[in-house]
Design a protein around this motif. Structure first.
Motif, mmCIF file in Angstrom:
data_model
loop_
_atom_site.group_PDB
_atom_site.id
_atom_site.type_symbol
_atom_site.label_atom_id
_atom_site.label_comp_id
_atom_site.label_asym_id
_atom_site.label_seq_id
_atom_site.Cartn_x
_atom_site.Cartn_y
_atom_site.Cartn_z
ATOM 1 N N VAL A 40 -16.797 14.211 -85.093
ATOM 2 C CA VAL A 40 -16.371 15.242 -84.418
ATOM 3 C C VAL A 40 -14.872 15.331 -84.998
ATOM 4 C CG1 VAL A 40 -15.518 16.293 -82.481
ATOM 5 C CG2 VAL A 40 -17.783 15.169 -82.288
ATOM 6 N N VAL A 41 -14.592 16.743 -85.276
ATOM 7 C CA VAL A 41 -12.913 16.837 -85.570
ATOM 8 C C VAL A 41 -12.248 17.749 -84.764
ATOM 9 C CG1 VAL A 41 -13.551 16.406 -88.129
ATOM 10 C CG2 VAL A 41 -13.742 18.737 -87.458
ATOM 11 N N CYS A 42 -11.178 17.860 -84.687
ATOM 12 C CA CYS A 42 -10.394 18.916 -83.759
ATOM 13 C C CYS A 42 -9.031 18.981 -84.442
ATOM 14 C CB CYS A 42 -10.417 18.280 -82.614
ATOM 15 S SG CYS A 42 -9.272 16.916 -82.318
ATOM 16 N N SER A 43 -8.567 20.341 -84.041
ATOM 17 C CA SER A 43 -7.290 20.631 -84.638
ATOM 18 C C SER A 43 -7.187 21.868 -83.471
ATOM 19 C CB SER A 43 -7.125 21.186 -85.937
ATOM 20 O OG SER A 43 -6.106 21.818 -86.311
ATOM 21 N N ARG A 44 -5.718 22.206 -83.483
ATOM 22 C CA ARG A 44 -5.192 23.387 -82.697
ATOM 23 C C ARG A 44 -5.734 24.562 -83.065
ATOM 24 N NH1 ARG A 44 1.076 22.489 -82.202
ATOM 25 N NH2 ARG A 44 0.782 21.817 -84.260
ATOM 26 N N LYS A 45 -6.002 24.861 -84.663
ATOM 27 C CA LYS A 45 -6.487 26.100 -85.030
ATOM 28 C C LYS A 45 -7.772 26.209 -85.383
ATOM 29 C CE LYS A 45 -1.723 26.872 -87.053
ATOM 30 N NZ LYS A 45 -1.048 27.208 -88.316
ATOM 31 N N GLU A 46 -8.460 27.222 -84.849
ATOM 32 C CA GLU A 46 -9.961 27.377 -85.074
ATOM 33 C C GLU A 46 -10.174 27.283 -86.365
ATOM 34 O OE1 GLU A 46 -13.628 30.275 -83.343
ATOM 35 O OE2 GLU A 46 -11.638 30.547 -82.661
ATOM 36 N N LYS A 47 -9.508 28.323 -87.246
ATOM 37 C CA LYS A 47 -9.729 28.453 -88.589
ATOM 38 C C LYS A 47 -9.961 26.935 -89.509
ATOM 39 C CE LYS A 47 -7.870 30.746 -92.997
ATOM 40 N NZ LYS A 47 -7.510 29.631 -93.569
ATOM 41 N N ASN A 48 -8.990 26.075 -89.060
ATOM 42 C CA ASN A 48 -8.708 24.947 -89.742
ATOM 43 C C ASN A 48 -10.041 24.142 -89.386
ATOM 44 O OD1 ASN A 48 -6.298 25.819 -90.838
ATOM 45 N ND2 ASN A 48 -5.234 24.513 -89.626
ATOM 46 N N VAL A 49 -10.546 24.194 -88.164
ATOM 47 C CA VAL A 49 -11.655 23.372 -87.586
ATOM 48 C C VAL A 49 -12.852 24.023 -88.300
ATOM 49 C CG1 VAL A 49 -13.175 22.959 -85.622
ATOM 50 C CG2 VAL A 49 -10.810 22.900 -85.418
ATOM 51 N N ASP A 50 -13.029 25.221 -88.475
ATOM 52 C CA ASP A 50 -14.242 25.831 -89.207
ATOM 53 C C ASP A 50 -14.360 25.371 -90.531
ATOM 54 O OD1 ASP A 50 -14.655 27.022 -86.853
ATOM 55 O OD2 ASP A 50 -14.328 29.120 -87.368
ATOM 56 N N GLU A 51 -12.986 25.468 -91.175
ATOM 57 C CA GLU A 51 -13.131 25.110 -92.821
ATOM 58 C C GLU A 51 -13.398 23.606 -92.818
ATOM 59 O OE1 GLU A 51 -9.280 26.410 -94.050
ATOM 60 O OE2 GLU A 51 -9.882 28.537 -94.132
ATOM 61 N N ALA A 52 -12.818 22.957 -92.043
ATOM 62 C CA ALA A 52 -12.997 21.212 -92.055
ATOM 63 C C ALA A 52 -14.660 20.890 -91.732
ATOM 64 C CB ALA A 52 -12.200 20.326 -90.987
ATOM 65 N N VAL A 53 -15.114 21.537 -90.777
ATOM 66 C CA VAL A 53 -16.610 21.339 -90.474
ATOM 67 C C VAL A 53 -17.321 21.661 -91.610
ATOM 68 C CG1 VAL A 53 -18.634 21.852 -89.046
ATOM 69 C CG2 VAL A 53 -16.429 21.350 -88.088
ATOM 70 N N ALA A 54 -17.112 22.929 -92.249
ATOM 71 C CA ALA A 54 -17.978 23.338 -93.191
ATOM 72 C C ALA A 54 -17.751 22.435 -94.741
ATOM 73 C CB ALA A 54 -17.398 24.789 -93.761
ATOM 74 N N ALA A 55 -16.530 21.962 -94.964
ATOM 75 C CA ALA A 55 -16.437 21.083 -95.850
ATOM 76 C C ALA A 55 -17.294 19.922 -95.842
ATOM 77 C CB ALA A 55 -14.942 20.730 -96.080
ATOM 78 N N LEU A 56 -17.122 19.360 -94.614
ATOM 79 C CA LEU A 56 -17.853 17.941 -94.433
ATOM 80 C C LEU A 56 -19.494 18.029 -94.332
ATOM 81 C CD1 LEU A 56 -15.569 16.847 -91.226
ATOM 82 C CD2 LEU A 56 -15.745 15.623 -93.404
ATOM 83 N N ARG A 57 -19.907 19.306 -93.967
ATOM 84 C CA ARG A 57 -21.209 19.489 -93.996
ATOM 85 C C ARG A 57 -21.732 19.736 -95.573
ATOM 86 N NH1 ARG A 57 -22.262 23.680 -88.729
ATOM 87 N NH2 ARG A 57 -21.922 22.015 -86.980
ATOM 88 N N LEU A 58 -20.784 20.153 -96.370
ATOM 89 C CA LEU A 58 -21.258 20.262 -97.877
ATOM 90 C C LEU A 58 -21.271 18.997 -98.392
ATOM 91 C CD1 LEU A 58 -18.922 22.890 -99.027
ATOM 92 C CD2 LEU A 58 -21.394 23.388 -98.957
ATOM 93 N N GLU A 59 -20.880 17.860 -97.760
ATOM 94 C CA GLU A 59 -21.205 16.451 -98.301
ATOM 95 C C GLU A 59 -22.195 15.694 -97.464
ATOM 96 O OE1 GLU A 59 -19.321 14.664 -100.509
ATOM 97 O OE2 GLU A 59 -17.718 16.616 -100.875
ATOM 98 N N ASN A 60 -23.039 16.602 -96.945
ATOM 99 C CA ASN A 60 -24.401 16.152 -95.975
ATOM 100 C C ASN A 60 -23.747 15.309 -94.812
ATOM 101 O OD1 ASN A 60 -26.202 17.650 -97.583
ATOM 102 N ND2 ASN A 60 -25.841 15.754 -99.267
ATOM 103 N N ILE A 61 -22.663 15.512 -94.355
ATOM 104 C CA ILE A 61 -22.306 14.834 -93.142
ATOM 105 C C ILE A 61 -22.402 15.746 -91.736
ATOM 106 C CG2 ILE A 61 -20.062 14.184 -91.900
ATOM 107 C CD1 ILE A 61 -18.977 13.530 -94.740
ATOM 108 N N ASP A 62 -23.114 14.879 -90.908
ATOM 109 C CA ASP A 62 -23.342 15.575 -89.582
ATOM 110 C C ASP A 62 -21.969 15.637 -88.856
ATOM 111 O OD1 ASP A 62 -24.421 16.288 -87.284
ATOM 112 O OD2 ASP A 62 -25.195 14.378 -86.694
ATOM 113 N N ALA A 63 -21.392 16.970 -88.896
ATOM 114 C CA ALA A 63 -20.201 17.159 -88.451
ATOM 115 C C ALA A 63 -20.117 18.298 -87.516
ATOM 116 C CB ALA A 63 -19.193 17.468 -89.494
ATOM 117 N N HIS A 64 -19.281 18.516 -86.219
ATOM 118 C CA HIS A 64 -19.009 19.354 -85.456
ATOM 119 C C HIS A 64 -17.441 19.203 -85.183
ATOM 120 C CE1 HIS A 64 -23.283 20.153 -84.477
ATOM 121 N NE2 HIS A 64 -23.354 18.723 -84.791
#
Length: 258
Positions: A40-64
């Motif tokens: 689980v990742v977190c940050s103050r900015k929704e855009k940054n959170v969405d981009e990080a989750v997408a990048a992690l999922r591209l690596e086949n990581i179970d990320a939210h």
């Protein structure tokens, strides 16, 4: 380690990493995920959170991920509940969030800057750990890792107040290691030196400053976020099962001069 994880030795574990949409925090989330953990990742900015989750999922990581300001009590509760809602447990907490609003003569630090550093760098890390402890205890193999700094060992002149906060954080982690051992929770710290991230950009963006700091590093180079993530991934693994209350310096030999 991130590019060469041979086995998923953190499978079935859930990790919450604060301030984790870029820099050291993102590298830690990515490596924990590569080792098999759900993250689980977190940050103050929704855009940054969405981009990080997408990048992690591209690596086949179970990320939210979710937005959160760890300095806010309600948001601290929010990210713990967010993690539990999705995974029903928490095994690993990595407290990476930090702030340094002042660079220069320590005597020029304002009251508001001091309070902000104390609140974000120390108090929020402690309060989030308190919030996580019941769930880490239930895990039976709970781990907390704080991200401190080499400045916590030897205060740096231009970041004196920040250095004080990191000294305090390192001491707090030792006290928590003693206190939480009976709950089967290990607590450790990493102390990065100068790592190439946006956060530390002021230390190497100017050529004169860059050379000044390089002269203090035995390896004559700045670190990479993945090198911090290597240490965290080891510390939360079963291979480190008898390690608690320790601080690992990741600074290219900078600490050897202290």
């Amino acid at each position: 380690m991130a590019s060469s994880v041979a086995t998923k030795f953190l499978t079935d574990r859930v990790a919450l990493v604060t301030a984790s949409t870029k820099g050291i925090g993102f590298a830690i989330a990515k490596q924990l995920g590569a080792a098999g953990a759900s993250v689980v990742v977190c940050s103050r900015k929704e855009k940054n959170v969405d981009e990080a989750v997408a990048a992690l999922r591209l690596e086949n990581i179970d990320a939210h991920g979710t937005t959160a300001h760890v300095g806010d009590k309600n948001d601290r509760t929010k990210i713990i509940n967010f993690t539990l809602d999705r995974f029903s447990k928490l095994d690993i907490l990595v407290s990476n969030a930090a702030v340094n609003p002042h660079y220069g003569d320590m005597m020029s630090v304002s009251d508001s800057q001091w309070d902000k550093m104390l609140d974000l760098n120390v108090k929020s890390a402690f309060e989030l750990t308190k919030e996580a402890v019941p769930h880490l205890e239930a895990s039976g193999r709970g781990n907390v890792v704080f991200v401190s700094s080499v400045a916590g060992y030897s205060p740096m002149n231009d970041i004196g107040a920040y250095s004080v906060m990191k000294t305090t954080l390192t001491g707090m982690s030792k006290s928590l290691a003693l206190n939480l051992a009976r709950r089967n929770i290990r607590v450790n710290t990493i102390a990065p030196g100068i790592i190439r991230t946006d956060f530390s950009q002021a230390l190497f963006s100017d050529e004169t400053e860059k050379q000044k700091w390089l002269s203090q590093i035995a390896q004559r180079r700045f670190g990479d976020p993945d090198e911090c993530a290597d240490a965290v991934t080891f510390l939360v693994s079963d291979e480190a099962s008898y390690i608690s209350g320790e601080t690992i310096g990741i600074n290219g030999g900078m600490q050897a001069r202290i």
